[in-house]
Enzyme design. Structure first.
Site, PDB file in Angstrom:
ATOM      1  N   CYS A  75     -36.597  69.388  -3.030  1.00 61.86           N
ATOM      2  CA  CYS A  75     -36.354  69.804  -1.649  1.00 61.86           C
ATOM      3  C   CYS A  75     -37.653  70.332  -1.044  1.00 61.86           C
ATOM      4  CB  CYS A  75     -35.254  70.852  -1.647  1.00 61.86           C
ATOM      5  SG  CYS A  75     -35.556  72.287  -0.651  1.00 61.86           S
ATOM      6  N   GLU A  76     -38.004  69.808   0.118  1.00 56.54           N
ATOM      7  CA  GLU A  76     -39.300  70.176   0.693  1.00 56.54           C
ATOM      8  C   GLU A  76     -39.295  71.572   1.316  1.00 56.54           C
ATOM      9  OE1 GLU A  76     -40.036  66.978   3.392  1.00 56.54           O
ATOM     10  OE2 GLU A  76     -39.148  68.013   5.101  1.00 56.54           O
ATOM     11  N   HIS A  77     -38.135  72.177   1.455  1.00 54.80           N
ATOM     12  CA  HIS A  77     -38.082  73.523   2.028  1.00 54.80           C
ATOM     13  C   HIS A  77     -38.311  74.605   0.982  1.00 54.80           C
ATOM     14  CE1 HIS A  77     -35.376  71.514   5.222  1.00 54.80           C
ATOM     15  NE2 HIS A  77     -36.645  71.462   5.570  1.00 54.80           N
ATOM     16  N   HIS A  78     -37.901  74.347  -0.271  1.00 53.88           N
ATOM     17  CA  HIS A  78     -38.012  75.369  -1.311  1.00 53.88           C
ATOM     18  C   HIS A  78     -38.764  74.886  -2.548  1.00 53.88           C
ATOM     19  CE1 HIS A  78     -34.319  76.352   1.010  1.00 53.88           C
ATOM     20  NE2 HIS A  78     -34.767  77.593   0.891  1.00 53.88           N
ATOM     21  N   GLN A 116     -32.511  65.424   1.734  1.00 54.58           N
ATOM     22  CA  GLN A 116     -31.552  64.375   1.372  1.00 54.58           C
ATOM     23  C   GLN A 116     -31.254  63.420   2.526  1.00 54.58           C
ATOM     24  OE1 GLN A 116     -28.029  65.779  -0.657  1.00 54.58           O
ATOM     25  NE2 GLN A 116     -26.900  63.921  -0.139  1.00 54.58           N
ATOM     26  N   HIS A 144     -28.002  70.668  -4.844  1.00 52.13           N
ATOM     27  CA  HIS A 144     -29.297  71.244  -4.488  1.00 52.13           C
ATOM     28  C   HIS A 144     -29.474  72.595  -5.180  1.00 52.13           C
ATOM     29  CE1 HIS A 144     -30.273  68.566  -0.937  1.00 52.13           C
ATOM     30  NE2 HIS A 144     -29.062  68.181  -1.296  1.00 52.13           N
ATOM     31  N   CYS A 146     -31.530  74.786  -4.485  1.00 52.24           N
ATOM     32  CA  CYS A 146     -31.755  75.863  -3.516  1.00 52.24           C
ATOM     33  C   CYS A 146     -30.430  76.389  -2.949  1.00 52.24           C
ATOM     34  CB  CYS A 146     -32.702  75.426  -2.399  1.00 52.24           C
ATOM     35  SG  CYS A 146     -32.140  74.020  -1.435  1.00 52.24           S
TER      36      CYS A 146
END
Ligand code: ZN
Length: 184
Positions: A75-78, A116, A144, A146
């Site tokens: 996941c590119e956010h976390h 995703q 996920h 996260c």
């Protein structure tokens, strides 16, 4: 990929969280993480075209479904993993690709910082672009980290995303057929 930068970043990161990068257990960690990055972010240097350009001519244009393609992404956010299964269907327009190439295409887009929704769309668009089928449908179910090891902490919850192109977007009967075939 600049593995020196990754090693340096991991050392700084360890210091940042209050660790000692020089203690025995962590000494080789920057190196391990750098090598791991070459694998799990290896999709960044890859293009789906190299997997989808070899095609075969077919006489019938019946739906092709490859289901339960296991994938792992980040996941590119976390920068935490999300992983699950991709299901891909397409209705050819005279041309097909080898079945393993569908899994290869998933890997090209999964092995990079990702979300995703975008992963789903990128796979559908790549197939649409390179095979020019009558229609494409992609469904991804994923868990996920996260969402499970931090934040709302809901282990087992799954995120489901779809992308439909061509006749799958226009014809709900085709979408229904896809869903039926997934259950079979
Ligand atoms: Zn996340």
């Amino acid at each position: 990929m600049d593995t020196n930068k990754i090693r340096e970043a991991v050392r700084l990161f360890l210091e940042g969280i209050g660790e000692d990068p020089q203690r025995e257990g962590l000494l080789e960690t920057p190196d391990r993480v750098a090598r791991m990055c070459e694998e799990i972010y290896g999709g960044l240097g890859n293009d789906a075209a190299e997997h989808l350009s070899k095609q075969f001519t077919v006489g019938n244009n019946e739906m092709v479904l490859e289901k339960d393609i296991t994938f792992y992404s980040t996941c590119e956010h976390h920068l935490l993993p999300f992983y699950g299964k991709a299901h891909i269907a397409y209705i050819p327009d005279g041309r097909v690709v080898g079945l393993s190439k569908l899994a290869r295409t998933v890997e090209v887009y999964a092995r990079r910082p990702q979300i995703q929704e975008q992963l789903t769309v990128q796979i559908a668009d790549a197939l649409d672009k390179f095979i020019s089928p009558r229609g494409v449908m992609v469904m991804i179910e994923a868990e996920h980290m996260c969402m499970t090891m931090r934040g709302v902490k809901k282990p087992g919850s799954k995120t489901v995303t779809f992308a439909a192109r061509g006749c799958f977007a226009e014809d709900h009967e085709k979408q229904k057929m896809f869903m039926e075939m997934l259950k079979a």
